[in-house]
Scaffold this motif. Sequence first.
Motif, PDB file in Angstrom:
ATOM      1  N   PRO A   1       0.868  -1.096   0.106  1.00  0.00           N
ATOM      2  CA  PRO A   1       0.076  -0.073  -0.027  1.00  0.00           C
ATOM      3  C   PRO A   1       0.690   1.250  -0.146  1.00  0.00           C
ATOM      4  N   LEU A   2       0.369   2.361  -0.635  1.00  0.00           N
ATOM      5  CA  LEU A   2       1.103   3.647  -0.556  1.00  0.00           C
ATOM      6  C   LEU A   2       0.583   4.386   0.601  1.00  0.00           C
ATOM      7  N   SER A   3       1.499   5.369   0.919  1.00  0.00           N
ATOM      8  CA  SER A   3       1.390   6.379   2.067  1.00  0.00           C
ATOM      9  C   SER A   3       0.378   7.287   1.462  1.00  0.00           C
ATOM     10  N   SER A   4      -0.103   7.802   2.493  1.00  0.00           N
ATOM     11  CA  SER A   4      -1.069   8.867   2.384  1.00  0.00           C
ATOM     12  C   SER A   4      -0.636  10.399   1.690  1.00  0.00           C
ATOM     13  N   THR A   5       0.653  10.439   1.719  1.00  0.00           N
ATOM     14  CA  THR A   5       1.247  11.442   1.014  1.00  0.00           C
ATOM     15  C   THR A   5       1.344  11.533  -0.340  1.00  0.00           C
ATOM     16  N   TYR A   6       1.370  10.205  -0.995  1.00  0.00           N
ATOM     17  CA  TYR A   6       1.364   9.837  -2.628  1.00  0.00           C
ATOM     18  C   TYR A   6       0.100  10.566  -2.834  1.00  0.00           C
ATOM     19  N   TYR A   7      -1.023  10.124  -2.247  1.00  0.00           N
ATOM     20  CA  TYR A   7      -2.345  10.659  -2.443  1.00  0.00           C
ATOM     21  C   TYR A   7      -2.583  12.086  -2.512  1.00  0.00           C
ATOM     22  N   SER A   8      -1.884  12.289  -1.487  1.00  0.00           N
ATOM     23  CA  SER A   8      -2.244  14.074  -1.065  1.00  0.00           C
ATOM     24  C   SER A   8      -1.535  14.938  -2.480  1.00  0.00           C
ATOM     25  N   HIS A   9      -0.137  14.414  -2.895  1.00  0.00           N
ATOM     26  CA  HIS A   9       0.273  14.896  -4.086  1.00  0.00           C
ATOM     27  C   HIS A   9      -0.567  14.843  -5.354  1.00  0.00           C
ATOM     28  N   LEU A  10      -1.168  13.700  -5.428  1.00  0.00           N
ATOM     29  CA  LEU A  10      -2.247  13.142  -6.624  1.00  0.00           C
ATOM     30  C   LEU A  10      -3.213  14.424  -6.305  1.00  0.00           C
ATOM     31  N   ALA A  11      -4.051  14.543  -5.296  1.00  0.00           N
ATOM     32  CA  ALA A  11      -5.288  15.262  -4.944  1.00  0.00           C
ATOM     33  C   ALA A  11      -4.830  16.727  -5.420  1.00  0.00           C
ATOM     34  N   ARG A  12      -3.766  17.290  -5.065  1.00  0.00           N
ATOM     35  CA  ARG A  12      -3.302  18.640  -5.136  1.00  0.00           C
ATOM     36  C   ARG A  12      -3.128  19.083  -6.542  1.00  0.00           C
ATOM     37  N   ALA A  13      -2.463  17.922  -7.322  1.00  0.00           N
ATOM     38  CA  ALA A  13      -2.024  18.376  -8.547  1.00  0.00           C
ATOM     39  C   ALA A  13      -3.489  18.425  -9.510  1.00  0.00           C
ATOM     40  N   PHE A  14      -4.267  17.486  -9.219  1.00  0.00           N
ATOM     41  CA  PHE A  14      -5.644  17.467  -9.988  1.00  0.00           C
ATOM     42  C   PHE A  14      -6.704  18.536  -9.559  1.00  0.00           C
ATOM     43  N   ALA A  15      -6.355  19.034  -8.388  1.00  0.00           N
ATOM     44  CA  ALA A  15      -6.998  20.412  -8.155  1.00  0.00           C
ATOM     45  C   ALA A  15      -6.909  21.552  -8.886  1.00  0.00           C
ATOM     46  N   LYS A  16      -5.744  21.524  -9.305  1.00  0.00           N
ATOM     47  CA  LYS A  16      -5.351  22.676 -10.199  1.00  0.00           C
ATOM     48  C   LYS A  16      -5.820  22.513 -11.708  1.00  0.00           C
ATOM     49  N   ALA A  17      -6.470  21.204 -12.183  1.00  0.00           N
ATOM     50  CA  ALA A  17      -6.959  20.982 -13.310  1.00  0.00           C
ATOM     51  C   ALA A  17      -8.587  21.250 -13.526  1.00  0.00           C
ATOM     52  N   ASP A  18      -9.089  21.624 -14.580  1.00  0.00           N
ATOM     53  CA  ASP A  18     -10.553  21.650 -14.511  1.00  0.00           C
ATOM     54  C   ASP A  18     -10.879  20.574 -15.469  1.00  0.00           C
ATOM     55  N   ASP A  19      -9.977  19.874 -16.150  1.00  0.00           N
ATOM     56  CA  ASP A  19     -10.758  18.784 -17.181  1.00  0.00           C
ATOM     57  C   ASP A  19     -10.956  17.493 -16.194  1.00  0.00           C
ATOM     58  N   CYS A  20     -12.283  17.300 -16.074  1.00  0.00           N
ATOM     59  CA  CYS A  20     -12.825  16.194 -15.273  1.00  0.00           C
ATOM     60  C   CYS A  20     -12.689  15.002 -16.168  1.00  0.00           C
ATOM     61  N   THR A  21     -12.560  15.132 -17.514  1.00  0.00           N
ATOM     62  CA  THR A  21     -12.312  13.924 -18.439  1.00  0.00           C
ATOM     63  C   THR A  21     -11.144  13.261 -17.806  1.00  0.00           C
ATOM     64  N   THR A  22      -9.991  14.041 -17.965  1.00  0.00           N
ATOM     65  CA  THR A  22      -8.660  13.481 -17.382  1.00  0.00           C
ATOM     66  C   THR A  22      -8.689  12.770 -16.295  1.00  0.00           C
ATOM     67  N   LEU A  23      -9.055  13.290 -15.302  1.00  0.00           N
ATOM     68  CA  LEU A  23      -9.142  12.814 -13.760  1.00  0.00           C
ATOM     69  C   LEU A  23     -10.222  11.447 -13.970  1.00  0.00           C
ATOM     70  N   LEU A  24     -11.146  11.452 -14.441  1.00  0.00           N
ATOM     71  CA  LEU A  24     -11.906  10.133 -14.797  1.00  0.00           C
ATOM     72  C   LEU A  24     -11.332   9.267 -15.207  1.00  0.00           C
ATOM     73  N   SER A  25     -10.460   9.470 -16.424  1.00  0.00           N
ATOM     74  CA  SER A  25      -9.684   8.479 -17.169  1.00  0.00           C
ATOM     75  C   SER A  25      -8.619   7.922 -16.457  1.00  0.00           C
ATOM     76  N   PHE A  26      -7.872   9.082 -15.540  1.00  0.00           N
ATOM     77  CA  PHE A  26      -6.964   8.372 -14.699  1.00  0.00           C
ATOM     78  C   PHE A  26      -7.490   7.251 -13.716  1.00  0.00           C
ATOM     79  N   VAL A  27      -8.685   7.692 -12.990  1.00  0.00           N
ATOM     80  CA  VAL A  27      -8.757   6.808 -11.891  1.00  0.00           C
ATOM     81  C   VAL A  27      -9.505   5.500 -12.633  1.00  0.00           C
ATOM     82  N   ARG A  28     -10.246   5.435 -13.828  1.00  0.00           N
ATOM     83  CA  ARG A  28     -10.617   4.285 -14.266  1.00  0.00           C
ATOM     84  C   ARG A  28      -9.283   3.282 -14.691  1.00  0.00           C
TER      85      ARG A  28
END
Length: 350
Positions: A132-159
């Motif tokens: 398992p990954l530490s919460s720090t990795y997930y925090s970096h991920l969330a902060r990066a996507f927070a700056k992006a308005d493209d929901c399609t890219t986010l959903l594609s990544f999660v998929r």
Amino acid sequence: MIAAGRVKFNFSLGSVRVFGNGFNVFPLVSNCKALATQSPPNEGKVTDEVVDQVLVSVENAPKFSQETCTAYIKKLCRAGNPSEAFRLLQSFRDKNVFFPDAYNILLAAADEKNDIDLLSQIFKDLLVSFRPLSSTYYSHLARAFAKADDCTTLLSFVREASELVFSENTVVINRIIFAFAECRQIEKALLVFDHLNSFRCKPDLFTYNIVLDILGRAGRVDQMLHEFASIKKTDIGPDLVSYNTLLNNLRRVGRLDLCLVFFREMIDSGVEPDLFTYTAMIEIFGRSGNIEKALRLFSEMKQRKIQLSIYIYRSLINNLKKVGKMELATTFFEEMNSSLLDLAVPKKFR
């Protein structure tokens, strides 16, 4: 990689010679330390020779310092080339060598450059190789996507991430949702939740509890109640955390009537209240002027030997003063002061 036969590398870092199938390695640890102190190559480009030399050092120097590689990764990122740093770490990964701090630095660099593509690649590489990954990795991920308005890219990544870890995709997606919630990216957290079915991901109780808290903190009471009803329609059923989350957020928006309804439902369904439940309900009864009911719950806590809190004492004292019970308020104030070391402190409550 290093071929069989005689290969000679001459660098400012030192020399490494390979003869036949055997190694004649000169002070590898000092060579690696030199790597951390020298400037990155031109334009931050890491040659295959440098990668090979460090890999040989890792394989042959048991005391190789993690800080050495991390420092060089930091230099590469500062030179403006995190993609080369990623390639270096992938080379280590292929040799089953993992530097957690270096990956954190790399994720932060990709975030700083707003390079969503690189950050997504790094995170997916981590998911496949190091769970398992530490919460720090997930925090970096969330902060990066927070700056992006493209929901399609986010959903594609999660998929894509979900497909990579299909057997554990609920756990991974829960942590992504939670990371967005921690970064106050409510809409993105809910977006991921709303598309769980498209990810072929079945929500569990943890998923629902995260979403209940997100909606409650956002003041979206109707949506929160809807999701709570959804839990009861599944074979999961709400637990103590579910009820506490519901009660606490209903209390915050002043829905005392619903708090009483769900508190009774909780007791009737056999879910035992804890410190957080009593804290919310004692405040609710006190605030509504039903001080006798608040006192009964306080007495029940003592009988059940549930740890009391400063918060509960303060709530009771304030509400007793409001209804003119000054003597009893003084009694509880003295009782609180005499047992301070045994009380739960405010930092436990959020």
